[in-house]
Design an enzyme around this catalytic site. Structure first.
Site, short mmCIF file in Angstrom:
data_model
loop_
_atom_site.label_atom_id
_atom_site.label_comp_id
_atom_site.label_asym_id
_atom_site.label_seq_id
_atom_site.Cartn_x
_atom_site.Cartn_y
_atom_site.Cartn_z
CG LEU A 392 -2.12 -0.99 1.05
CD1 LEU A 392 -1.80 -2.32 1.68
CD2 LEU A 392 -3.40 -0.42 1.63
CG ASP A 393 4.57 3.30 2.33
OD1 ASP A 393 4.03 4.40 2.14
OD2 ASP A 393 5.50 3.14 3.14
CG ASP A 394 6.40 0.78 -2.97
OD1 ASP A 394 7.32 1.31 -3.60
OD2 ASP A 394 6.60 0.10 -1.94
#
Length: 660
Positions: A392-394
């Site tokens: 989710l971060d990327d």
């Protein structure tokens, strides 16, 4: 253009009072552009501690391979350089002694051919023995020593391969642990079931690292993070399994091994490797080996080649990376260049985003689908390829960069990618309103008490840095807390999670500076009042912990279970940039702390345009495994300087109009 975006800045005269600012931005921008790959992406070294290069050497000798690449002497040089003056090896630059890293580094050096009476070996051995000897190693080190016949398997907690046959409702199930634990443990279950022994052609042993005979070593005790009630329960289960395991039906054991084998082979991921992380990749190679796959089998060849692709080989030394970070490096470089502005930097950033676009996973439901079976895929992985484990971060950071370009320049290339990323991230929100890195609702905290989980990192629960990032993306894409239930729940989660001192925990960056930056960016993007107590407490905390030299710093001790508040640490360029970006997002571009922080970055910039940063500022597993991104000191300081310039150029009350 939606109201949360602004135009990409063009070059303009520097702001008054900062004569060095524009030249510094230009040097950093040019240096970053010079490192862009021909196809448009960036990738920088990702360094951990001595553990991974040592394990690479030990894997070669486990398999009975020769040093075909001729790099063992170079790895030895790396291990000697990173050894502490006191004798052992740390987990971070200038860190304290770590037993497991030291045992593995010593073992690798001896395996390479370093004599036990050599000065580095004497120092290391003395330090290991002074700290209680190799019997105090963690569980994963014990597994390696058991594979080498140094310890009996009775010294390793029981993990029967029959775990693979358990139903999903069972208290322990593979889907209930984190992606990294899942990919490491599944092939390890086969190794524990079949108990192979390393070929070890040189017959190297490290009995000298034990205070008592290695055969006398028993199971590890309770880890500091574990509670006695849960630990004693799981210890009793471990003892029962140890007695029962020899009587498990052979048919079910065969079926369980086949299930584990199928799991691994389905996710081998070509030359990017199982889970695209070294420990899982190494275990996969050893699993295939013990199952009798010949060395020329396509799966064995590709799995082994994936490991060699992690090597960083220089003229005098070499090491093995835990993984590679091209998607993360590329998108953060793009953000920095978009902030720097100018025709060429923006054009190059768009090239980078076009490289990223086809890496979005749109057709494979990864392991995250076990919890969210009705959500369509739409995320990016951290590595070149890792389709079962997009994160989710990327995904949020790529979507924000694409949105920034699309809003300012109008290309339609990224509209579908952004929409699918948004849909996936909304679908992965946890029930409590937060977001985690790879899964939803991976919050079975009792599992961190099993004897095998002495690292305390078996799970992937929601954290402030991830929740802030996903909230930032939704806000930048035009959603508002008043009309978005997902955003309201996220803001409430962050309000509950804020520490009393005003900071937020950072799971993937060191630590409270990272978390606080992430959340302040999100609150600003979501339109939370800058005068709210939540924002003011965070601003005050960042200003209070600024170092005398104008920078900010925080080290791995901040993850200690006994953490009571910020402990000053030497300033780093990346942490200084995070603090500045957080303060500026909170509307504090005119704050004296910001001016001092900008001056610190200007003073410490190198002539080539970058900043020196040996200290580790990122996290793999808190208290166990840390990371040094060689790119962080290249793009984060540029980003902070350019944002400061851009807002100064507008006026001191101008607001940041992006999610990060």
């Amino acid at each position: 253009m939606n109201e949360m975006t602004d135009t990409i800045p063009s070059r303009a005269p520097q702001s008054a009072g900062e004569p060095a600012l524009e030249p510094a931005i230009e040097r950093a921008t040019k240096a970053l552009l010079d490192l862009q790959q021909p196809d448009g992406h960036w990738v920088f070294e990702l360094e951990a501690d001595a553990t991974v290069p040592a394990e690479y050497v030990l894997l070669q000798h486990y398999l009975g391979e020769g040093d075909a690449l001729g790099i063992e002497p170079k790895i030895a040089a790396y291990l000697k350089r990173t050894q502490r003056a006191q004798g052992g090896w740390p987990l971070v630059h200038d860190g304290g002694f770590d037993m497991s890293a030291s045992v593995k580094a010593y073992f690798a050096l001896k395996m390479i051919g370093e004599g036990p009476d050599a000065e580095p070996m004497c120092r290391a051995r003395a330090a290991i023995l002074a700290h209680g000897g190799a019997a105090r190693s963690n569980v994963f080190t014990r597994v390696l020593l058991a594979l080498y016949g140094m310890l009996g398997w009775h010294a390793v907690p029981v993990m029967p391969v029959e775990i693979m046959l358990l139903p999903r409702w069972f208290p322990f199930h593979i889907s209930k642990i984190s992606y990294w634990a899942r990919t490491v443990i599944v092939p390890l279950l086969v190794l524990q079931a079949l108990k192979p022994k390393a070929r070890n052609p040189r017959g190297v042993r490290i009995d000298e690292l034990f205070l008592a005979p290695p055969a006398s070593v028993r199971r590890p005790g309770k880890a500091p993070h574990q509670t006695w009630r849960w630990f004693l329960l799981f210890e009793a289960i471990d003892a029962a399994l140890r007695l029962a395991e020899p009587w498990f039906p052979r048919k079910s054991r065969r079926r369980a091994i086949e299930r584990a084998e199928d799991f691994v082979r389905e996710r081998l991921n070509g030359e990017d490797g199982l889970g695209a992380i070294f420990p899982a990749m190494a275990n996969a190679v050893m699993m295939l080996d013990v199952l009798g796959y010949p060395k020329d089998h396509p799966d064995v060849r590709v799995a082994r080649a994936a490991i060699d692709k992690l090597l960083v080989v220089k003229s005098h030394e070499a090491y093995c990376q835990p993984c590679v970070s091209p998607v993360w490096d590329s998108v953060l470089a793009c953000h920095a260049l978009l902030e720097a502005g100018g025709e060429e930097p923006v054009e190059r950033a768009i090239r980078g985003l076009k490289w990223l676009a086809p890496l979005q996973v749109l057709d494979l439901v990864g392991d995250w689908g076990a919890r969210r079976p009705n959500v369509r895929p739409g995320g990016w992985a951290f590595q070149y390829a890792n389709p079962h484990y997009v994160d989710l971060d990327d995904t949020a950071v790529v979507a924000m960069a694409m949105d920034r370009v699309a809003a300012a320049t109008g290309p339609a290339d990224f509209g579908h990618a952004i929409a699918r990323a948004r849909e996936w991230i909304l679908g992965l929100q946890c029930r409590d309103g937060g977001w985690a890195a790879f899964d939803a609702d991976n919050t079975y905290h009792y599992l961190n008490n099993i004897p095998f989980a002495d690292h305390g990192a078996l799970l992937d629960p929601p954290t402030a840095d991830l929740t802030g990032r996903c909230l930032s993306m939704l806000a930048q894409l035009g959603e508002k807390p008043e009309s978005s239930p997902a955003m309201r729940r996220a803001v409430d989660w962050l309000r509950r999670d804020q520490r009393q001192d005003g900071s937020w925990y950072g799971r993937w960056g060191l630590n409270y500076i990272y978390g606080t930056w992430s959340v302040l960016c999100a609150l600003n993007a979501a339109g939370i009042d800058r005068a709210s107590p939540m924002v003011r407490k965070a601003v005050d905390w960042l200003a209070t912990i600024q170092n005398a030299d104008g920078g900010w710093g925080e080290d791995a001790s901040s993850y200690g279970l006994d953490y009571r508040g910020h402990v000053p640490s030497p300033s780093t360029a990346s942490q200084t940039a995070w603090a500045l970006l957080g303060l500026i997002a909170a509307g504090e571009v005119a704050h004296p702390a910001v001016s001092r922080g900008i001056s610190h970055l200007l003073r410490t910039q190198g002539p080539e345009g970058f900043w020196a940063e040996e200290r580790y500022t990122a996290t793999g597993f808190p208290r166990v495994f840390y990371l040094r991104y060689h790119g962080y000191a290249k793009f984060f300081p540029l980003w902070a300087l350019a944002r400061y310039r851009n807002l100064q150029r507008a006026n001191s009350s101008a607001a940041v109009r992006f999610g990060m």
